[in-house]
Motif scaffolding. Structure first.
Motif, short mmCIF file in Angstrom:
data_model
loop_
_atom_site.label_atom_id
_atom_site.label_comp_id
_atom_site.label_asym_id
_atom_site.label_seq_id
_atom_site.Cartn_x
_atom_site.Cartn_y
_atom_site.Cartn_z
N GLY A 83 -48.20 -58.08 6.88
CA GLY A 83 -48.85 -56.78 6.93
C GLY A 83 -47.92 -55.61 6.63
O GLY A 83 -46.89 -55.77 6.00
N PHE A 84 -48.30 -54.43 7.13
CA PHE A 84 -47.58 -53.20 6.81
C PHE A 84 -47.37 -52.36 8.06
O PHE A 84 -48.12 -52.44 9.02
CB PHE A 84 -48.37 -52.39 5.78
N ARG A 85 -46.31 -51.55 8.02
CA ARG A 85 -46.01 -50.59 9.10
C ARG A 85 -45.73 -49.25 8.47
O ARG A 85 -44.91 -49.15 7.55
CB ARG A 85 -44.77 -51.02 9.88
N ARG A 86 -46.36 -48.20 8.96
CA ARG A 86 -46.13 -46.88 8.39
C ARG A 86 -44.86 -46.27 8.95
O ARG A 86 -44.61 -46.29 10.15
CB ARG A 86 -47.30 -45.94 8.67
N TYR A 87 -44.04 -45.74 8.04
CA TYR A 87 -42.81 -45.02 8.41
C TYR A 87 -43.08 -43.53 8.23
O TYR A 87 -43.56 -43.11 7.17
CB TYR A 87 -41.65 -45.47 7.51
N GLN A 88 -42.79 -42.75 9.24
CA GLN A 88 -43.06 -41.30 9.17
C GLN A 88 -41.98 -40.62 8.34
O GLN A 88 -40.99 -40.12 8.86
CB GLN A 88 -43.14 -40.70 10.58
N ASN A 89 -42.19 -40.63 7.05
CA ASN A 89 -41.22 -40.07 6.11
C ASN A 89 -41.31 -38.55 6.06
O ASN A 89 -42.22 -37.94 6.63
CB ASN A 89 -41.45 -40.64 4.71
N THR A 90 -40.36 -37.95 5.35
CA THR A 90 -40.33 -36.51 5.17
C THR A 90 -41.61 -36.01 4.52
O THR A 90 -42.12 -36.63 3.59
CB THR A 90 -39.13 -36.14 4.26
N ASP A 91 -42.12 -34.89 5.01
CA ASP A 91 -43.28 -34.24 4.39
C ASP A 91 -42.80 -33.54 3.13
O ASP A 91 -42.11 -32.52 3.19
CB ASP A 91 -43.90 -33.23 5.36
N THR A 92 -43.13 -34.11 1.97
CA THR A 92 -42.63 -33.58 0.70
C THR A 92 -42.99 -32.12 0.50
O THR A 92 -42.15 -31.31 0.09
CB THR A 92 -43.19 -34.42 -0.47
N GLN A 93 -44.25 -31.76 0.78
CA GLN A 93 -44.71 -30.39 0.56
C GLN A 93 -43.93 -29.42 1.44
O GLN A 93 -43.53 -28.33 1.01
CB GLN A 93 -46.22 -30.28 0.85
N MET A 118 -30.57 -40.33 -7.08
CA MET A 118 -29.66 -40.07 -5.96
C MET A 118 -30.23 -39.00 -5.04
O MET A 118 -30.23 -39.14 -3.81
CB MET A 118 -28.30 -39.60 -6.49
N PHE A 119 -30.72 -37.91 -5.65
CA PHE A 119 -31.24 -36.80 -4.85
C PHE A 119 -32.52 -37.21 -4.12
O PHE A 119 -32.75 -36.80 -2.98
CB PHE A 119 -31.50 -35.59 -5.75
N SER A 120 -33.34 -38.04 -4.76
CA SER A 120 -34.55 -38.54 -4.13
C SER A 120 -34.21 -39.34 -2.87
O SER A 120 -34.79 -39.11 -1.80
CB SER A 120 -35.33 -39.41 -5.11
N SER A 121 -33.24 -40.26 -2.99
CA SER A 121 -32.85 -41.08 -1.84
C SER A 121 -32.25 -40.24 -0.73
O SER A 121 -32.50 -40.47 0.46
CB SER A 121 -31.84 -42.14 -2.28
N TYR A 122 -31.45 -39.23 -1.10
CA TYR A 122 -30.75 -38.43 -0.10
C TYR A 122 -31.68 -37.46 0.61
O TYR A 122 -31.57 -37.27 1.83
CB TYR A 122 -29.61 -37.65 -0.76
N SER A 123 -32.62 -36.87 -0.13
CA SER A 123 -33.46 -35.81 0.44
C SER A 123 -34.75 -36.32 1.06
O SER A 123 -35.35 -35.65 1.90
CB SER A 123 -33.80 -34.78 -0.65
N GLY A 124 -35.21 -37.49 0.62
CA GLY A 124 -36.51 -37.98 1.08
C GLY A 124 -37.65 -37.56 0.17
O GLY A 124 -38.80 -37.92 0.41
N LEU A 125 -37.34 -36.82 -0.89
CA LEU A 125 -38.36 -36.44 -1.87
C LEU A 125 -38.73 -37.65 -2.72
O LEU A 125 -37.95 -38.59 -2.85
CB LEU A 125 -37.83 -35.33 -2.78
N THR A 126 -39.91 -37.61 -3.33
CA THR A 126 -40.25 -38.63 -4.31
C THR A 126 -39.38 -38.40 -5.55
O THR A 126 -38.83 -37.31 -5.74
CB THR A 126 -41.73 -38.53 -4.72
N LEU A 127 -39.30 -39.42 -6.40
CA LEU A 127 -38.50 -39.28 -7.62
C LEU A 127 -39.05 -38.16 -8.49
O LEU A 127 -38.29 -37.36 -9.06
CB LEU A 127 -38.50 -40.60 -8.39
N TYR A 128 -40.37 -38.06 -8.58
CA TYR A 128 -41.00 -37.01 -9.38
C TYR A 128 -40.62 -35.63 -8.84
O TYR A 128 -40.21 -34.74 -9.60
CB TYR A 128 -42.52 -37.18 -9.35
N SER A 129 -40.74 -35.43 -7.52
CA SER A 129 -40.44 -34.14 -6.91
C SER A 129 -38.95 -33.81 -7.00
O SER A 129 -38.57 -32.65 -7.22
CB SER A 129 -40.89 -34.12 -5.44
N ALA A 130 -38.10 -34.83 -6.83
CA ALA A 130 -36.65 -34.61 -6.92
C ALA A 130 -36.26 -34.16 -8.32
O ALA A 130 -35.48 -33.22 -8.49
CB ALA A 130 -35.91 -35.89 -6.54
#
Length: 207
Positions: free
Chosen positions: A128-138, A166-178
């Protein structure tokens, strides 16, 4: 109700596409940072399968050298982990087969088709799956000071240059947003970053 403690960690992120209610559609991806290095994978194979440390790397090295030779000759390589084939493209738009010349053909790398094997293997362990409370991109994109601080920390960590990944991984942004945010910092009369092509990606350095 207790939290689920097994299964794939996943994150929820917005896409740039709007839904019928005018808000961004969501998509899911595996939790950022879930990565094994080759060294760690060797250690796992040694522990779980009694494989001598280094055997996997040597097998990969031999496979890449031998398969690479035949891929370069145009062969498709069928293996237990999927098929590999040379990926070709044309350097320009052509509408007639007679117009295609040897000089127009480009090698675009290797096309990989995993087949059903990985799905079958993963199903043995899948729970199954578990939700991780990631950074709110907006929310993060709205905090420009925080974003710039993260960008400078990332630059320092990576010796003065970063990529969108690199910036996506470091900031928590999606690749598109980064990538979008990094590009914003390269614009205007006083840009903060310089964008330089490197292969199929770009690197960003301080101005």
């Amino acid at each position: 109700m207790p939290k689920k403690n097994s299964g794939i960690w996943y994150e929820v992120h917005p896409t740039p596409v709007k839904g019928s209610d005018g808000r961004n559609l969501m998509y899911v991806r595996p939790k950022s940072g879930m990565k094994l290095t080759m060294k760690e994978l060797e250690e796992k194979c040694e522990f779980y399968n009694a494989l001598r440390y280094g055997e996997l790397s040597r097998a990969f090295d031999a496979f890449i050298r031998v398969a690479g030779r035949f891929l370069a000759e145009g062969y498709r390589i069928e293996t237990p982990i999927g098929s590999f084939a040379p990926k070709l493209s044309l350097a320009k738009q052509v509408t007639s087969a007679d117009e295609v010349k040897d000089r127009d053909v480009r090698l675009d790398g290797v096309e990989y088709n995993p087949g059903k094997l990985w799905n079958e293997e993963m199903r043995k362990w899948h729970d199954g799956f578990r939700r991780y409370q990631n950074t709110d991109t907006q929310e993060l994109l709205a905090d420009k000071e925080k974003l710039e601080q993260l960008m400078r920390e990332c630059l320092q960590k990576h010796h003065g240059y970063i990529t969108a990944g690199m910036f996506s991984s470091y900031s928590g942004l999606t690749l598109y947003s980064a990538r979008k945010q990094l590009n914003e910092w390269t614009k205007g009369e006083n840009p903060k970053l310089l964008k330089t092509p490197r292969g199929k990606e770009h690197i960003y350095t301080e101005v």
